[in-house]
Design a protein around this motif. Structure first.
Motif, PDB file in Angstrom:
ATOM      1  N   VAL A   5      48.287 111.606  -1.403  1.00  0.00           N
ATOM      2  CA  VAL A   5      47.615 110.394  -0.936  1.00  0.00           C
ATOM      3  C   VAL A   5      46.114 110.640  -1.056  1.00  0.00           C
ATOM      4  O   VAL A   5      45.585 111.592  -0.472  1.00  0.00           O
ATOM      5  N   LEU A   6      45.443 109.824  -1.841  1.00  0.00           N
ATOM      6  CA  LEU A   6      43.990 109.902  -1.922  1.00  0.00           C
ATOM      7  C   LEU A   6      43.423 109.270  -0.657  1.00  0.00           C
ATOM      8  O   LEU A   6      43.805 108.150  -0.289  1.00  0.00           O
ATOM      9  N   ILE A   7      42.531 109.981   0.009  1.00  0.00           N
ATOM     10  CA  ILE A   7      41.981 109.518   1.282  1.00  0.00           C
ATOM     11  C   ILE A   7      40.464 109.473   1.134  1.00  0.00           C
ATOM     12  O   ILE A   7      39.818 110.501   0.939  1.00  0.00           O
ATOM     13  N   THR A   8      39.909 108.275   1.172  1.00  0.00           N
ATOM     14  CA  THR A   8      38.520 108.089   0.788  1.00  0.00           C
ATOM     15  C   THR A   8      37.772 107.200   1.772  1.00  0.00           C
ATOM     16  O   THR A   8      38.338 106.245   2.319  1.00  0.00           O
ATOM     17  N   ASN A   9      36.501 107.511   1.956  1.00  0.00           N
ATOM     18  CA  ASN A   9      35.645 106.688   2.804  1.00  0.00           C
ATOM     19  C   ASN A   9      35.018 105.531   2.037  1.00  0.00           C
ATOM     20  O   ASN A   9      34.046 104.931   2.499  1.00  0.00           O
ATOM     21  N   ALA A  10      35.553 105.200   0.885  1.00  0.00           N
ATOM     22  CA  ALA A  10      35.083 104.029   0.153  1.00  0.00           C
ATOM     23  C   ALA A  10      35.245 102.779   1.021  1.00  0.00           C
ATOM     24  O   ALA A  10      36.316 102.561   1.591  1.00  0.00           O
ATOM     25  N   PRO A  11      34.210 101.952   1.132  1.00  0.00           N
ATOM     26  CA  PRO A  11      34.274 100.778   2.004  1.00  0.00           C
ATOM     27  C   PRO A  11      34.918  99.573   1.344  1.00  0.00           C
ATOM     28  O   PRO A  11      34.467  98.434   1.522  1.00  0.00           O
ATOM     29  N   ARG A  12      35.974  99.818   0.589  1.00  0.00           N
ATOM     30  CA  ARG A  12      36.661  98.748  -0.134  1.00  0.00           C
ATOM     31  C   ARG A  12      38.169  98.951  -0.018  1.00  0.00           C
ATOM     32  O   ARG A  12      38.628 100.068   0.245  1.00  0.00           O
ATOM     33  N   PRO A  64      25.823  96.459  -0.423  1.00  0.00           N
ATOM     34  CA  PRO A  64      25.664  95.850  -1.744  1.00  0.00           C
ATOM     35  C   PRO A  64      26.779  94.856  -2.069  1.00  0.00           C
ATOM     36  O   PRO A  64      27.873  94.925  -1.505  1.00  0.00           O
ATOM     37  N   PRO A  65      26.526  93.950  -3.003  1.00  0.00           N
ATOM     38  CA  PRO A  65      27.537  92.957  -3.386  1.00  0.00           C
ATOM     39  C   PRO A  65      28.835  93.553  -3.900  1.00  0.00           C
ATOM     40  O   PRO A  65      29.893  92.936  -3.790  1.00  0.00           O
ATOM     41  N   ARG A  66      28.796  94.769  -4.461  1.00  0.00           N
ATOM     42  CA  ARG A  66      30.016  95.362  -5.008  1.00  0.00           C
ATOM     43  C   ARG A  66      31.074  95.604  -3.938  1.00  0.00           C
ATOM     44  O   ARG A  66      32.251  95.825  -4.259  1.00  0.00           O
ATOM     45  N   ASP A  67      30.660  95.568  -2.657  1.00  0.00           N
ATOM     46  CA  ASP A  67      31.610  95.804  -1.569  1.00  0.00           C
ATOM     47  C   ASP A  67      32.260  94.525  -1.056  1.00  0.00           C
ATOM     48  O   ASP A  67      33.021  94.561  -0.078  1.00  0.00           O
ATOM     49  N   GLN A  68      32.017  93.403  -1.720  1.00  0.00           N
ATOM     50  CA  GLN A  68      32.594  92.124  -1.271  1.00  0.00           C
ATOM     51  C   GLN A  68      34.116  92.112  -1.193  1.00  0.00           C
ATOM     52  O   GLN A  68      34.686  91.407  -0.366  1.00  0.00           O
ATOM     53  N   PRO A  69      34.841  92.885  -2.036  1.00  0.00           N
ATOM     54  CA  PRO A  69      36.307  92.885  -1.893  1.00  0.00           C
ATOM     55  C   PRO A  69      36.793  93.274  -0.500  1.00  0.00           C
ATOM     56  O   PRO A  69      37.929  92.962  -0.139  1.00  0.00           O
ATOM     57  N   LEU A  70      35.950  93.931   0.286  1.00  0.00           N
ATOM     58  CA  LEU A  70      36.310  94.277   1.662  1.00  0.00           C
ATOM     59  C   LEU A  70      36.722  93.041   2.450  1.00  0.00           C
ATOM     60  O   LEU A  70      37.576  93.125   3.347  1.00  0.00           O
ATOM     61  N   PHE A  71      36.145  91.895   2.105  1.00  0.00           N
ATOM     62  CA  PHE A  71      36.335  90.690   2.906  1.00  0.00           C
ATOM     63  C   PHE A  71      37.357  89.715   2.317  1.00  0.00           C
ATOM     64  O   PHE A  71      37.592  88.650   2.892  1.00  0.00           O
ATOM     65  N   ASP A  72      37.969  90.084   1.213  1.00  0.00           N
ATOM     66  CA  ASP A  72      38.910  89.175   0.555  1.00  0.00           C
ATOM     67  C   ASP A  72      40.027  88.757   1.517  1.00  0.00           C
ATOM     68  O   ASP A  72      40.650  89.594   2.181  1.00  0.00           O
ATOM     69  N   ASP A  73      40.253  87.434   1.581  1.00  0.00           N
ATOM     70  CA  ASP A  73      41.349  86.845   2.358  1.00  0.00           C
ATOM     71  C   ASP A  73      41.223  87.064   3.864  1.00  0.00           C
ATOM     72  O   ASP A  73      42.210  86.920   4.601  1.00  0.00           O
ATOM     73  N   LEU A  74      40.031  87.386   4.353  1.00  0.00           N
ATOM     74  CA  LEU A  74      39.813  87.542   5.792  1.00  0.00           C
ATOM     75  C   LEU A  74      39.004  86.373   6.334  1.00  0.00           C
ATOM     76  O   LEU A  74      38.152  85.803   5.641  1.00  0.00           O
TER      77      LEU A  74
END
Length: 286
Positions: free
Chosen positions: A51-58, A104-114
């Motif tokens: 399992v890859l475990i990452t602090n990526a904010p996405r 940054p805008p690249r992190d917008q997927p964090l909010f998808d469908d919320l």
């Protein structure tokens, strides 16, 4: 005493599951590292689960897209647990609240469908979601001191979607959301963290591993792999699993030559943790 390990296969019989960091271990944001990717694939081929475990904010799906762009295939891992997915649970619990997105805008997927309402300015928000700096190539946390001081004066809570302080991009260290969150804490601000070294992301990763294996996984059969004392080693220690530390990562400049780390420097580095790692590898290889 520092135990150096040249090959993952020296430990493979002792573990069923690897919780492996991403940035600094299998890629640097610009290029994949072939030997670590091969090592994880070989562990899986022998019946292990990765399992890859990452602090990526996405979300995991967004991280997987990045892995594909770097030509890291699905043979390398079974699942991905991200700080972004943990943060999405927090956002869902605060549906309808106005959030100021610091990142940054690249992190917008964090909010998808919320269900999240965005505030144009921090002063109009109910809380702050921090995913990073707006421009991590030119800015530093000090760029944001005035904004954070104003947020603290308004008693705004912050949720930090990436607890990392820095990460390697190519051969350069860049600031992450964790650096802003730590500055906010020094100002007296209230911060909730979404990823490593905190338990929720490890609980998610272990649940994913159990689902893939079809049975619960004992923690003594889990090995965490990472290059950060503050997040990877501390997180493994807090969660009660062993850790294999990768020295040629963000701490490389602190422990001597990247390919030949100094044992005394490593002991000093590990003194920051509640206990040292099970072993140290210069670079993950089978």
């Amino acid at each position: 005493m520092v135990r150096f390990l040249d090959h993952l296969r020296e430990l493979s019989a002792s573990f069923d599951v690897l919780l492996c960091d991403v940035w600094g271990v299998i890629h640097n944001g610009v290029a994949a590292f072939p030997e670590p990717c091969e090592a994880l694939a070989r562990f899986r081929a022998g019946g292990g689960t990765v399992v890859l475990i990452t602090n990526a904010p996405r979300p995991a799906a967004s991280v997987e897209q990045q892995l594909r762009r770097l030509h890291i295939g699905s043979d390398v891992y079974d699942a991905i647990a991200t700080s972004g997915d943990v943060t999405r649970h927090f956002i869902a619990d605060h549906a309808g609240k106005a959030a100021f997105h610091l990142g940054p805008p690249r992190d917008q997927p964090l909010f998808d469908d919320l269900d999240v309402a965005f505030a144009a300015e921090a002063g109009e928000a109910d809380y702050i979601i921090c995913t990073g700096l707006f421009d991590d190539e030119t800015e530093t946390p000090e760029t944001y001191r005035a904004l954070l001081e104003d947020a603290r004066a308004r008693n705004l809570a912050m949720v930090c979607a990436n607890p990392d302080l820095v990460v390697e991009r190519g051969h350069k260290l860049i600031y992450c959301a964790g650096a802003l969150a730590e500055l906010y804490r020094t100002l007296g601000g209230d911060v909730t963290f979404g990823g490593k070294p905190h338990a929720p992301i490890y609980e998610q990763a272990l649940a994913q591993a159990a689902e893939r294996r079809g049975a619960p996984v004992a923690r003594e059969r889990v090995l965490a792999i990472g290059d950060s004392v503050r997040t990877d080693l501390a997180g493994a220690n807090n969660f009660g699993v062993a850790c294999l530390f990768v020295s040629a990562g963000i701490h490389a400049s602190e422990v001597g030559a990247r390919d030949n780390p100094d044992a005394a420097a490593l002991r000093t580095l590990f003194s920051q943790a509640s206990r040292p790692p099970l072993g140290v590898t210069r670079k993950l290889r089978w």
